[in-house]
Design a protein around this motif. Structure first.
Motif, PDB file in Angstrom:
ATOM      1  N   LEU A 521       0.823  -1.203   0.000  1.00 42.92           N
ATOM      2  CA  LEU A 521       0.000   0.000   0.000  1.00 42.92           C
ATOM      3  C   LEU A 521       0.864   1.263   0.000  1.00 42.92           C
ATOM      4  CD1 LEU A 521      -2.869  -0.891   2.510  1.00 42.92           C
ATOM      5  CD2 LEU A 521      -3.075  -0.533   0.036  1.00 42.92           C
ATOM      6  N   PHE A 522       1.915   1.259   0.821  1.00 41.06           N
ATOM      7  CA  PHE A 522       2.751   2.454   0.892  1.00 41.06           C
ATOM      8  C   PHE A 522       3.443   2.716  -0.436  1.00 41.06           C
ATOM      9  CE2 PHE A 522       6.713   4.670   1.334  1.00 41.06           C
ATOM     10  CZ  PHE A 522       6.379   5.756   2.126  1.00 41.06           C
ATOM     11  N   ASP A 523       4.070   1.706  -1.019  1.00 42.19           N
ATOM     12  CA  ASP A 523       4.835   1.917  -2.254  1.00 42.19           C
ATOM     13  C   ASP A 523       3.949   2.443  -3.369  1.00 42.19           C
ATOM     14  OD1 ASP A 523       7.070   1.041  -0.935  1.00 42.19           O
ATOM     15  OD2 ASP A 523       7.152  -0.915  -1.895  1.00 42.19           O
ATOM     16  N   TYR A 524       2.731   1.930  -3.453  1.00 37.67           N
ATOM     17  CA  TYR A 524       1.801   2.406  -4.483  1.00 37.67           C
ATOM     18  C   TYR A 524       1.454   3.875  -4.249  1.00 37.67           C
ATOM     19  CZ  TYR A 524      -2.291   2.816  -7.485  1.00 37.67           C
ATOM     20  OH  TYR A 524      -3.185   3.220  -8.446  1.00 37.67           O
ATOM     21  N   ALA A 525       1.126   4.219  -2.986  1.00 35.81           N
ATOM     22  CA  ALA A 525       0.706   5.590  -2.683  1.00 35.81           C
ATOM     23  C   ALA A 525       1.864   6.571  -2.843  1.00 35.81           C
ATOM     24  CB  ALA A 525       0.139   5.653  -1.267  1.00 35.81           C
ATOM     25  N   PHE A 526       3.063   6.167  -2.440  1.00 38.21           N
ATOM     26  CA  PHE A 526       4.230   7.045  -2.560  1.00 38.21           C
ATOM     27  C   PHE A 526       4.551   7.311  -4.024  1.00 38.21           C
ATOM     28  CE2 PHE A 526       8.817   8.022  -2.297  1.00 38.21           C
ATOM     29  CZ  PHE A 526       8.789   8.981  -1.289  1.00 38.21           C
ATOM     30  N   LYS A 527       4.479   6.283  -4.838  1.00 39.68           N
ATOM     31  CA  LYS A 527       4.726   6.450  -6.274  1.00 39.68           C
ATOM     32  C   LYS A 527       3.643   7.322  -6.907  1.00 39.68           C
ATOM     33  CE  LYS A 527       6.070   3.739 -10.342  1.00 39.68           C
ATOM     34  NZ  LYS A 527       7.489   4.151 -10.369  1.00 39.68           N
ATOM     35  N   GLU A 528       2.413   7.180  -6.431  1.00 38.11           N
ATOM     36  CA  GLU A 528       1.325   8.005  -6.953  1.00 38.11           C
ATOM     37  C   GLU A 528       1.557   9.478  -6.617  1.00 38.11           C
ATOM     38  OE1 GLU A 528      -2.408   9.057  -8.730  1.00 38.11           O
ATOM     39  OE2 GLU A 528      -0.908   7.479  -9.011  1.00 38.11           O
ATOM     40  N   TYR A 529       2.062   9.751  -5.414  1.00 38.76           N
ATOM     41  CA  TYR A 529       2.392  11.131  -5.057  1.00 38.76           C
ATOM     42  C   TYR A 529       3.429  11.696  -6.015  1.00 38.76           C
ATOM     43  CZ  TYR A 529       4.840  14.905  -2.621  1.00 38.76           C
ATOM     44  OH  TYR A 529       5.464  16.090  -2.325  1.00 38.76           O
ATOM     45  N   ALA A 530       4.479  10.919  -6.280  1.00 36.38           N
ATOM     46  CA  ALA A 530       5.528  11.379  -7.201  1.00 36.38           C
ATOM     47  C   ALA A 530       4.962  11.595  -8.604  1.00 36.38           C
ATOM     48  CB  ALA A 530       6.670  10.370  -7.222  1.00 36.38           C
ATOM     49  N   ARG A 531       4.112  10.682  -9.046  1.00 40.35           N
ATOM     50  CA  ARG A 531       3.531  10.803 -10.393  1.00 40.35           C
ATOM     51  C   ARG A 531       2.664  12.050 -10.496  1.00 40.35           C
ATOM     52  NH1 ARG A 531      -0.859  10.398 -13.008  1.00 40.35           N
ATOM     53  NH2 ARG A 531      -2.091   9.960 -11.138  1.00 40.35           N
ATOM     54  N   ARG A 532       1.826  12.285  -9.477  1.00 35.84           N
ATOM     55  CA  ARG A 532       0.919  13.429  -9.514  1.00 35.84           C
ATOM     56  C   ARG A 532       1.671  14.763  -9.527  1.00 35.84           C
ATOM     57  NH1 ARG A 532      -3.812  12.182  -4.991  1.00 35.84           N
ATOM     58  NH2 ARG A 532      -4.875  10.496  -6.129  1.00 35.84           N
ATOM     59  N   TRP A 533       2.758  14.832  -8.768  1.00 36.46           N
ATOM     60  CA  TRP A 533       3.388  16.117  -8.533  1.00 36.46           C
ATOM     61  C   TRP A 533       4.739  16.280  -9.236  1.00 36.46           C
ATOM     62  CZ3 TRP A 533       0.706  20.064  -6.868  1.00 36.46           C
ATOM     63  CH2 TRP A 533      -0.514  19.800  -6.210  1.00 36.46           C
ATOM     64  N   ALA A 534       5.071  15.373 -10.142  1.00 35.09           N
ATOM     65  CA  ALA A 534       6.288  15.553 -10.930  1.00 35.09           C
ATOM     66  C   ALA A 534       6.173  16.836 -11.756  1.00 35.09           C
ATOM     67  CB  ALA A 534       6.505  14.347 -11.844  1.00 35.09           C
ATOM     68  N   PHE A 535       7.196  17.666 -11.690  1.00 37.17           N
ATOM     69  CA  PHE A 535       7.276  18.950 -12.388  1.00 37.17           C
ATOM     70  C   PHE A 535       6.189  19.924 -11.932  1.00 37.17           C
ATOM     71  CE2 PHE A 535       9.094  15.743 -15.256  1.00 37.17           C
ATOM     72  CZ  PHE A 535      10.389  16.219 -15.303  1.00 37.17           C
ATOM     73  N   LYS A 536       5.719  19.724 -10.703  1.00 35.16           N
ATOM     74  CA  LYS A 536       4.763  20.653 -10.090  1.00 35.16           C
ATOM     75  C   LYS A 536       5.249  20.981  -8.684  1.00 35.16           C
ATOM     76  CE  LYS A 536       0.741  19.006 -12.729  1.00 35.16           C
ATOM     77  NZ  LYS A 536       1.426  17.942 -13.477  1.00 35.16           N
ATOM     78  N   GLN A 537       4.486  21.815  -7.972  1.00 34.13           N
ATOM     79  CA  GLN A 537       4.907  22.328  -6.665  1.00 34.13           C
ATOM     80  C   GLN A 537       3.956  21.846  -5.569  1.00 34.13           C
ATOM     81  OE1 GLN A 537       4.856  26.542  -7.456  1.00 34.13           O
ATOM     82  NE2 GLN A 537       6.739  26.497  -8.645  1.00 34.13           N
ATOM     83  N   PRO A 538       4.259  20.713  -4.956  1.00 33.33           N
ATOM     84  CA  PRO A 538       3.387  20.211  -3.890  1.00 33.33           C
ATOM     85  C   PRO A 538       3.689  20.850  -2.538  1.00 33.33           C
ATOM     86  CG  PRO A 538       5.160  18.667  -4.255  1.00 33.33           C
ATOM     87  CD  PRO A 538       5.338  19.769  -5.273  1.00 33.33           C
ATOM     88  N   TYR A 539       2.696  20.824  -1.675  1.00 29.32           N
ATOM     89  CA  TYR A 539       2.836  21.269  -0.298  1.00 29.32           C
ATOM     90  C   TYR A 539       2.420  20.132   0.634  1.00 29.32           C
ATOM     91  CZ  TYR A 539       4.255  25.958  -1.467  1.00 29.32           C
ATOM     92  OH  TYR A 539       4.990  27.032  -1.919  1.00 29.32           O
ATOM     93  N   PRO A 540       2.652  20.267   1.956  1.00 29.43           N
ATOM     94  CA  PRO A 540       2.406  19.134   2.858  1.00 29.43           C
ATOM     95  C   PRO A 540       1.027  18.507   2.723  1.00 29.43           C
ATOM     96  CG  PRO A 540       3.644  20.804   4.019  1.00 29.43           C
ATOM     97  CD  PRO A 540       3.291  21.388   2.669  1.00 29.43           C
ATOM     98  N   ALA A 541      -0.017  19.318   2.612  1.00 29.34           N
ATOM     99  CA  ALA A 541      -1.364  18.764   2.509  1.00 29.34           C
ATOM    100  C   ALA A 541      -1.507  17.865   1.285  1.00 29.34           C
ATOM    101  CB  ALA A 541      -2.404  19.885   2.460  1.00 29.34           C
ATOM    102  N   ASP A 542      -0.826  18.204   0.203  1.00 24.49           N
ATOM    103  CA  ASP A 542      -0.890  17.389  -1.011  1.00 24.49           C
ATOM    104  C   ASP A 542      -0.259  16.023  -0.769  1.00 24.49           C
ATOM    105  OD1 ASP A 542      -1.953  19.660  -2.403  1.00 24.49           O
ATOM    106  OD2 ASP A 542       0.094  20.433  -2.543  1.00 24.49           O
ATOM    107  N   PHE A 543       0.825  15.998  -0.006  1.00 29.32           N
ATOM    108  CA  PHE A 543       1.468  14.723   0.332  1.00 29.32           C
ATOM    109  C   PHE A 543       0.597  13.916   1.276  1.00 29.32           C
ATOM    110  CE2 PHE A 543       4.416  12.316   3.123  1.00 29.32           C
ATOM    111  CZ  PHE A 543       4.954  11.466   2.160  1.00 29.32           C
ATOM    112  N   PHE A 544       0.122  14.537   2.354  1.00 30.63           N
ATOM    113  CA  PHE A 544      -0.698  13.825   3.330  1.00 30.63           C
ATOM    114  C   PHE A 544      -1.945  13.236   2.669  1.00 30.63           C
ATOM    115  CE2 PHE A 544       0.921  17.042   6.709  1.00 30.63           C
ATOM    116  CZ  PHE A 544       2.125  16.371   6.795  1.00 30.63           C
TER     117      PHE A 544
END
Length: 785
Positions: A521-544
């Motif tokens: 579950l973690f690896d999938y969600a962590f990779k999804e965070y990277a995919r969503r925010w690649a070349f963009k500007q995420p903030y803590p709420a976006d990660f959480f």
């Protein structure tokens, strides 16, 4: 079934008074498990409640065309740039803000005037130089003009510069302007500068934060123009770069980009080696050590311009030296060929030639697997001074240097490998997943340190990682909370920066992966965070929000405790009560009554009376005995046998099975002494030596965050209970994690052989003085000591 089966307390090793289910004292469970809505920003069309960029998400872009010259004699940078700024925001912008990072070293800059310190125990050479250096560092801005050559008004506020535009740049429009500047290069301070080698009179240059750069304007902060005080790093815009670097013609120049004119700056021999490196499985030396040593002894005969381009990056840095050895090879990363290469002087060998580029290649593969495929054409590791490191897109400056004779310790080797993984890994956090380092250091340092830990284990199964394991953060979490700040603290305000920004979030993510969520579950969600925010500007709420959204795991309690709080993890097993099923068998009951009766008679008095009292009255006069003087009272009557048979007949098959199994039931009383709720992991060691591990989610504390009781049934008797047997949750005190309690190991003291006391010059030895006095009196002659 509950109405028919009865439990009785088994008195024995684990017996203890039965505790009530209501907690003693106060507790605060509800707040710990409340959602974070009141803390996190309200979702909107830019950033959604799921953690994804919204349908109206936007970000600015800045393209740079730069010409720069490195003056090796005066240690000076002179440059000119044209910036084209694209306003993708919905707002008109009447002025623009740029970062002037070199102004950190300007006399009177806030970064130095706000520093505190003492010299009671001496002063370091670097601190002395900083306080007394007469050089005039910082930017000298010589021109700011629009694209037609007209002067633009500008205001410099320490490390920030505002350019006032004649007309606002409208939403969807762009504006171009030019800046000329120069500055004196500082000695390398961990992020940029030069390292001087007195032995041969040359310097290695690591040039970063060297040109005026556009500050970020976004939907969260507007202009992100917080002053640079030295600890917080940067948030920057993506854009395309074309950079022409002029340097003495005997220098090798490397940069975070693709070299456009190799035929003009490389020799025929170097170009052949370059072609060979495209298919090699080990690094090929483009410039070898012999050639570098020859260049060290020579002098430049002119200048040479190296032209690089870098597309869709957020910064640009370069390195230059006549001392450099340069090796490279192309590696396959997720189906794409990428140049992995290193620049290092002979002082780095044999470590750098053997390991650096191989570690670069490994890092790209490891991080790509866990985040997004590495998108750039090159990744570079440069050998900069003795330790530490610093990252920029496609290029990093890393420490780790052997002794002058070429030998090195295991710590130096592993430290070098670790720092290269870490700094090359920063290409992903924050160079691709572009978090705001000026505000939230943990979003790049913590996430990157976590991925570094995983890459280190993939490099060497026994790699001695400094950070990442839950246990690595225990010493920090043992500190008084007054000496800690939450992970969610501004970069410039963090105490114990290494633990807070790097180690604690890395350990927290490892705990999420291994214990709270599980790897899948973690690896999938962590990779999804990277995919969503690649070349963009995420903030803590976006990660959480993304980690919860992609995993289906409620983690608000975890963010609240680990990122917004400073309480430690400290669990204990307070008591264990042991119960069994009362099968109501009269034979068993009478046998137990008989055993209890006999046991109660084995007092010290009765034991001694067996010899001291030769004969009692009842023993002498048998007619004094009756029913109560025999064991007949422990016999089972026919009525009792009939009642037992009726009881068994009233049970269902499942109930009869439960009675026959003779299950053990343990009530284990766990206590949360530290305050930070975490899953409860307990190992049961049975009397036959076998083991079982039980895991209870953190929600076990949701109604009472102080005490939690669990009824645990077992077929075998438990000899020992152990909390957190694999050191997963960063428990700061493991002395109370075992039940029954294990004896505390003694503190070992070393046995020293007695030695004669020594006396310094001018100190009297009283024993010697006495002996001398006796000799003088003739009482002692020819004595041996």
């Amino acid at each position: 079934m509950t109405k028919k089966l009865f439990f009785f307390l088994l008195l024995g090793l684990f017996a203890s008074p039965i505790l009530g289910q209501s907690p003693s004292g106060t507790y605060n469970a509800n707040n710990r498990f409340e959602q974070l809505e009141s803390i996190l920003p309200t979702p909107n069309s830019y950033r959604t409640a799921s953690g994804s960029p919204g349908k109206d998400y936007w970000q600015q872009r800045a393209d740079y065309d730069i010409k720069v010259e490195l003056d090796d004699i005066n240690r000076k940078i002179t440059g000119s740039e044209t910036i084209t700024y694209f306003n993708n925001s919905p707002d008109e912008l009447p002025y623009l803000w740029l970062q002037l990072d070199q102004n950190l070293f300007e006399k009177g800059a806030a970064g130095s005037t706000t520093k505190t310190g003492d010299i009671k125990n001496g002063i370091s050479a670097s601190a002395f130089k900083e306080l007394t250096d007469p050089k005039n560092y910082g930017y000298k801005i010589t021109a700011v003009k629009d694209i037609k050559g007209n002067a633009l008004r500008y205001t410099i506020n320490q490390t920030m510069m505002r350019i006032d535009l004649p007309t606002p740049v409208k939403s969807g429009a762009s504006v171009s302007f030019a800046i000329d500047w120069n500055y004196l290069i500082t000695e390398y301070y961990g992020r940029s500068g030069y390292e001087f080698f007195a032995k041969d009179g040359n310097a290695n240059y690591f040039i970063a934060h060297w040109f005026p750069r556009m500050a970020v304007y976004n939907d969260v902060y507007g202009w992100q123009h917080k002053q640079f005080l030295g600890q917080g790093e940067f948030t920057l815009n993506f854009g395309n770069y074309k950079v022409a670097i002029t340097a003495p013609n005997d220098m090798v120049v490397g940069a975070g980009g693709e070299l456009l004119n190799p035929n003009q700056v490389m020799t025929a021999t170097q170009l052949k080696r370059w072609d060979k490196a495209k298919t090699a499985n080990r690094p090929v030396e483009i410039v070898n050590q012999e050639e570098a040593e020859a260049a060290e002894k020579g002098k430049p005969t002119g200048k040479k311009t190296w032209i690089y381009k870098a597309d869709n990056v957020r910064d640009f840095a370069f390195t230059a030296s006549r001392k450099f050895i340069w090796d490279a090879m192309q590696v396959d990363v997720e189906g794409k060929k990428v140049w992995a290469m290193s620049y290092y002087s002979k002082e780095g060998n044999p470590l750098w030639g053997k390991y650096s580029t191989m570690v670069v290649a490994h890092t790209l593969r490891s991080y790509s697997k866990r985040t997004v495929a590495y998108p750039y054409p090159v990744a570079i590791s440069c050998h900069a001074t003795l330790g530490g490191g610093m990252e920029y897109p496609m290029i990093s400056f890393n420490g780790g240097r052997p002794e002058t004779d070429g030998t090195y310790s295991e710590n130096v080797k592993n430290g070098m490998i670790g720092v290269i993984i870490h700094e090359v890994g920063h290409n992903f956090f924050p160079m691709i997943i572009n978090s705001d380092e000026r505000q939230w250091s943990w979003m790049d340092e913590g996430l990157n340190t976590f991925c570094q830990y995983l890459a280190e284990q993939e490099w060497d199964r026994n790699f001695p990682a400094r950070r990442g394991e839950a246990q690595s953060i225990v010493p920090y979490m043992r500190l008084d909370s007054k000496n800690q700040v939450p992970v969610m603290a501004n970069s410039e305000n963090i105490m114990d920066f290494g633990n807070n920004a790097y180690a604690k979030p890395a350990a927290a993510l490892n705990i999420l992966r291994e214990t709270v969520m599980g790897r899948e579950l973690f690896d999938y969600a962590f990779k999804e965070y990277a995919r969503r925010w690649a070349f963009k500007q995420p903030y803590p709420a976006d990660f959480f929000r993304t980690l919860e959204d992609a995993s289906g795991v409620d983690l608000d309690w975890f963010w609240r405790g680990w990122f917004y709080g400073t309480e430690p993890v400290n669990q204990s097993i307070e008591t264990v009560d042991w119960y069994g099923i009362d099968n109501q068998d009269p034979l068993a009951k009478k046998a137990k009554d008989k055993a209890d009766f006999t046991a109660k008679r084995e007092t010290i008095s009765n034991i001694r009376n067996k010899t001291d009292i030769k004969e009692t009255v009842v023993e002498k006069e048998p007619d004094m005995k009756d029913f109560y003087n025999s064991y007949d009272r422990f016999a089972t009557s026919d009525a009792e046998k009939k009642k037992y048979q009726d009881y068994l007949a009233s049970l269902s098959d499942d109930e009869r099975k439960l009675v026959a199994e003779g299950k053990n039931f343990y009530v284990v009383n766990f206590k949360n002494k530290g305050g930070l709720p975490m899953p409860v992991i307990v190992k049961l060691t049975f009397e036959d030596g076998t083991e079982e591990v039980l895991r209870f989610p953190a929600e076990i504390w949701r109604l009472n965050d102080v005490q939690a009781k669990k009824i645990i049934p077992t077929s075998k008797k438990v000899a020992k209970w152990t909390l957190d047997p694999y050191y997963e949750i960063a428990d700061i005190d493991t002395d109370d994690n075992a039940f029954p309690r294990e004896p505390v190991q003694p503190t070992r003291v070393q046995l020293f052989k007695a030695q004669p006391r020594s006396y310094g010059a001018g100190q009297a030895n009283p024993m010697q003085e006495a002996q001398n006095a006796k000799k003088a009196a003739g009482a002692v002659t020819g004595s041996k000591n």
